[in-house]
Design an enzyme around this catalytic site. Structure first.
Site, PDB file in Angstrom:
ATOM      1  N   GLU A  16       0.815   9.010   4.630  1.00  0.00           N
ATOM      2  CA  GLU A  16       1.929   8.608   3.759  1.00  0.00           C
ATOM      3  C   GLU A  16       1.982   9.358   2.436  1.00  0.00           C
ATOM      4  O   GLU A  16       2.992   9.340   1.751  1.00  0.00           O
ATOM      5  CB  GLU A  16       1.878   7.088   3.501  1.00  0.00           C
ATOM      6  CG  GLU A  16       0.701   6.572   2.675  1.00  0.00           C
ATOM      7  CD  GLU A  16      -0.565   6.295   3.499  1.00  0.00           C
ATOM      8  OE1 GLU A  16      -0.795   6.973   4.513  1.00  0.00           O
ATOM      9  OE2 GLU A  16      -1.340   5.407   3.096  1.00  0.00           O
ATOM     10  N   LYS A  44      12.406   5.216  -7.692  1.00  0.00           N
ATOM     11  CA  LYS A  44      13.565   5.588  -8.504  1.00  0.00           C
ATOM     12  C   LYS A  44      14.668   6.290  -7.692  1.00  0.00           C
ATOM     13  O   LYS A  44      15.841   5.946  -7.818  1.00  0.00           O
ATOM     14  CB  LYS A  44      13.088   6.519  -9.618  1.00  0.00           C
ATOM     15  CG  LYS A  44      14.114   6.767 -10.674  1.00  0.00           C
ATOM     16  CD  LYS A  44      13.991   5.748 -11.760  1.00  0.00           C
ATOM     17  CE  LYS A  44      15.173   5.778 -12.688  1.00  0.00           C
ATOM     18  NZ  LYS A  44      15.053   4.726 -13.693  1.00  0.00           N
ATOM     19  N   ASP A  77      18.325   1.348 -13.579  1.00  0.00           N
ATOM     20  CA  ASP A  77      17.802   0.307 -12.693  1.00  0.00           C
ATOM     21  C   ASP A  77      18.486  -1.044 -12.912  1.00  0.00           C
ATOM     22  O   ASP A  77      18.921  -1.700 -11.966  1.00  0.00           O
ATOM     23  CB  ASP A  77      16.282   0.139 -12.888  1.00  0.00           C
ATOM     24  CG  ASP A  77      15.575   1.474 -12.873  1.00  0.00           C
ATOM     25  OD1 ASP A  77      16.115   2.401 -12.253  1.00  0.00           O
ATOM     26  OD2 ASP A  77      14.507   1.596 -13.484  1.00  0.00           O
ATOM     27  N   CYS A  84      -6.492   4.381   8.055  1.00  0.00           N
ATOM     28  CA  CYS A  84      -7.712   4.193   7.267  1.00  0.00           C
ATOM     29  C   CYS A  84      -8.327   2.805   7.540  1.00  0.00           C
ATOM     30  O   CYS A  84      -8.789   2.572   8.634  1.00  0.00           O
ATOM     31  CB  CYS A  84      -7.399   4.434   5.787  1.00  0.00           C
ATOM     32  SG  CYS A  84      -8.886   4.757   4.842  1.00  0.00           S
ATOM     33  N   TYR A  85      -8.275   1.872   6.589  1.00  0.00           N
ATOM     34  CA  TYR A  85      -8.826   0.541   6.873  1.00  0.00           C
ATOM     35  C   TYR A  85      -8.177  -0.038   8.134  1.00  0.00           C
ATOM     36  O   TYR A  85      -8.845  -0.672   8.957  1.00  0.00           O
ATOM     37  CB  TYR A  85      -8.585  -0.396   5.680  1.00  0.00           C
ATOM     38  CG  TYR A  85      -9.187  -1.778   5.880  1.00  0.00           C
ATOM     39  CD1 TYR A  85     -10.500  -2.030   5.544  1.00  0.00           C
ATOM     40  CD2 TYR A  85      -8.433  -2.813   6.430  1.00  0.00           C
ATOM     41  CE1 TYR A  85     -11.060  -3.285   5.752  1.00  0.00           C
ATOM     42  CE2 TYR A  85      -8.978  -4.072   6.640  1.00  0.00           C
ATOM     43  CZ  TYR A  85     -10.296  -4.306   6.294  1.00  0.00           C
ATOM     44  OH  TYR A  85     -10.844  -5.535   6.502  1.00  0.00           O
ATOM     45  N   GLY A  98      -6.858   0.071   2.789  1.00  0.00           N
ATOM     46  CA  GLY A  98      -7.226  -0.969   1.829  1.00  0.00           C
ATOM     47  C   GLY A  98      -8.603  -0.698   1.284  1.00  0.00           C
ATOM     48  O   GLY A  98      -9.360   0.088   1.866  1.00  0.00           O
ATOM     49  N   HIS A 116      -4.643   9.695   5.229  1.00  0.00           N
ATOM     50  CA  HIS A 116      -3.416   9.019   4.783  1.00  0.00           C
ATOM     51  C   HIS A 116      -2.185   9.887   5.043  1.00  0.00           C
ATOM     52  O   HIS A 116      -1.918  10.818   4.289  1.00  0.00           O
ATOM     53  CB  HIS A 116      -3.512   8.675   3.292  1.00  0.00           C
ATOM     54  CG  HIS A 116      -4.442   7.532   3.033  1.00  0.00           C
ATOM     55  ND1 HIS A 116      -4.033   6.225   3.020  1.00  0.00           N
ATOM     56  CD2 HIS A 116      -5.777   7.518   2.837  1.00  0.00           C
ATOM     57  CE1 HIS A 116      -5.070   5.446   2.807  1.00  0.00           C
ATOM     58  NE2 HIS A 116      -6.148   6.201   2.696  1.00  0.00           N
TER      59      HIS A 116
END
Ligand code: XMP
Length: 517
Positions: free
Chosen positions: A175, A373, A231, A81-82, A54, A173
């Site tokens: 991710e 997507k 979508d 991280c945060y 964050g 990170h």
């Protein structure tokens, strides 16, 4: 859902990527705001908790906080991280506000072997392992019971853990794609440390979504706007599966779709799914409103407003509906934050987010809001859509209007559709279509001279674009063999009256955008 991961969001731009990585490893996960109560956390019954990154600093007085009891739930916790810094602060460690942000690539050194690194990183190996850092503050003293598992030059506490309590903190990170082994670390956390079996998949998401939609809608009617794209089609099918005839689908065809696309979509709903949809052919109205308009943003706004106008008029026929369903995706949510007055500059106003619900005073159902997507495509396949339909490239709400810079006209649209169709056919014939994120032909409003047979021509330029991307936010041009480009160019110039020159766009995003306008 039996096994699930709770992701507490502290506002990082990439929190959703954590959810995505976790889901990719076959584990159901939900992102919730960091300030949900301890009781809600308990009621969720997570098998593991991940604290996201964050923008705040734990040193600030009112920085986002969580109850310290989270660490006593006997549930493995991973702070990123945060999240790592907060975990440290709450458990008695020390975090220093950084004088400058460390941003970008770093190389990790492994100090201890751990289940977290299983199958990826090993102590004493001599391999440069990249990780992606983006932080200001950093841990300087670990809480009691923690040890350092890995470090980088800038972050001595890059990975720390209290393994007996199953508490882990990562400074970088895992991710993001820039941390190549990040997905494996997250998988190790959920599978090896939290012991989750990893059997979740899109079918499970579908079942869960159906339950959610049913409980959200109750007995109320839901209106669903179908645009012709992937979508909104997936959302329409999903709603139909969940609540049957309680959903009313309205397909406003603005006349700016690709060749025969409106027809194909209607046929799919009707023949494959026996699903009634209200089809409104509004092409003439859109053309009339766009007459003489050349400014890109004005074109978008007019298309957005006209879409709302037509849709609202049709929706009035279903005055008993109290919900509006939309095919908002996660990247739409991020990009529209800046488009609607956030901190970064407005690049383009994407009309498909916002606007409609506010005007219509209806509650929103956005069942694919957390998906990217490719996940929506998987959901489409799960719902029974054909690969051909599901793997269509993304198509912008304003359609071909933003692929004809300047004023659009019926004639230009006809020319463009024919050229685009040839391009799409050849992309498919040569097996390129699925390797490309998005490809399209555009019609440049410039006439140039050519020779056709013995006579002089004076016609438009067609520009071809094809990009690779993962989410449309950044993109590279696709490197076609010249023979392919030459074949497409020959076919377009030979078969489409009105075009005598074909160009290929080799600009990336940034600095260009994917669309021309
Ligand atoms: P750009 O051109 O911004 O495009 O690089 C990124 C992605 O967004 C699509 N796009 C739009 N989609 N309304 C939409 O629904 C819009 O106004 C719009 N403008 C761009 C574009 O096709 C690409 O996939």
């Amino acid at each position: 859902m039996k096994e699930k991961v709770l992701i507490l969001d502290f506002g990082s731009q990439v929190t959703q990527l954590i959810a995505r990585r976790v889901r990719e490893s076959g584990v159901y996960s939900e992102v919730k705001p960091y300030n949900i109560s301890l009781r809600e956390i308990r009621d969720f019954r997570p098998n593991a908790i991940i604290l996201s990154g964050g923008p705040a600093s734990v040193a600030e007085k009112f920085s986002p906080n969580i109850p310290v009891e989270i660490f006593d739930l006997d549930v493995p916790v991973l702070g990123i991280c945060y999240g790592q810094q907060l975990m440290c602060k709450l458990l008695g460690g020390k975090v220093m506000p950084g004088k400058k942000r460390e941003f970008g690539r770093a190389f990790i050194n492994i100090k201890e072997d751990s289940k977290l690194f299983s199958g990826t990183w090993k102590k004493n190996e001599n391999i440069a392992r990249e990780v992606w850092m983006s932080h200001g503050d950093k841990v300087v003293v670990m809480p009691k019971g923690f040890e350092v598992l890995a470090w980088t030059d800038g972050a001595p506490f890059a990975v720390i853990a209290n393994e007996s309590k199953k508490l882990y903190g990562i400074q970088f990170h895992p991710e993001v794609a820039h941390t190549p082994d990040g997905a494996a670390l997250l998988k190790n956390f959920t599978h090896k440390i939290a012991g989750i079996s990893g059997e979740w998949n899109m079918r499970a998401f579908l079942e869960e979504s159906i339950k959610k939609i049913r409980s959200q809608a109750g007995k109320s009617k839901v209106i669903c706007a179908v645009s012709g794209g992937v979508d909104s089609s997936v959302v329409a099918l999903l709603l139909h599966k969940a609540i049957g005839n309680q959903v009313k689908c309205i397909f406003v065809d603005h006349g700016l779709l690709r060749l025969d696309e409106g027809k194909k979509v209607r046929k799919m709903f009707k023949e494959n799914f026996h699903m009634p949809i209200e089809y409104i052919d509004a092409a003439d109205l859109f053309l009339k409103k766009l007459k003489g308009v050349t400014d890109p943003e004005k074109k978008r706004k007019i298309i957005g407003a006209t879409f709302i106008e037509v849709f609202e008029r049709e929706a009035k026929k279903f005055s008993d509906a109290s919900f509006l369903a939309q095919g908002t995706l996660y990247p739409d949510v991020i990009e529209s934050v800046s488009a609607h007055g956030g901190p970064s500059a407005t690049i383009k106003s994407h009309h498909n987010v916002g606007g409609l619900p506010a005007r219509m005073k209806m509650k929103l159902i956005e069942p694919v809001r957390d998906l990217f997507k490719d996940e929506v495509r998987k959901l489409g396949l799960e719902l029974g859509m054909s690969e051909d339909m599901v793997y269509r490239h993304p198509f912008p709400g304003p359609g071909l209007a933003i692929r004809i810079p300047g004023e659009i006209s019926k004639e230009k649209l006809l020319i463009l559709r024919a050229a685009d169709d040839i391009y799409m056919q050849e992309l498919k014939n040569h097996g390129f279509y699925r390797k490309i994120w998005q490809a399209y032909a555009a019609l440049l409003p410039v006439k140039t001279v050519g020779v056709m047979g013995d006579s002089r021509s004076y016609d438009y330029i067609c520009s071809l674009r094809a990009v690779t991307s993962t989410d449309g936010m950044t993109a590279d041009f696709f490197d076609f063999p010249h023979s392919f480009l030459s074949l497409v160019s020959n076919r377009i110039v030979g078969e489409v009256k009105g075009i005598n020159r074909v160009l290929y766009d080799v600009t990336g995003k940034p600095p260009a955008t994917i669309e021309l306008e």
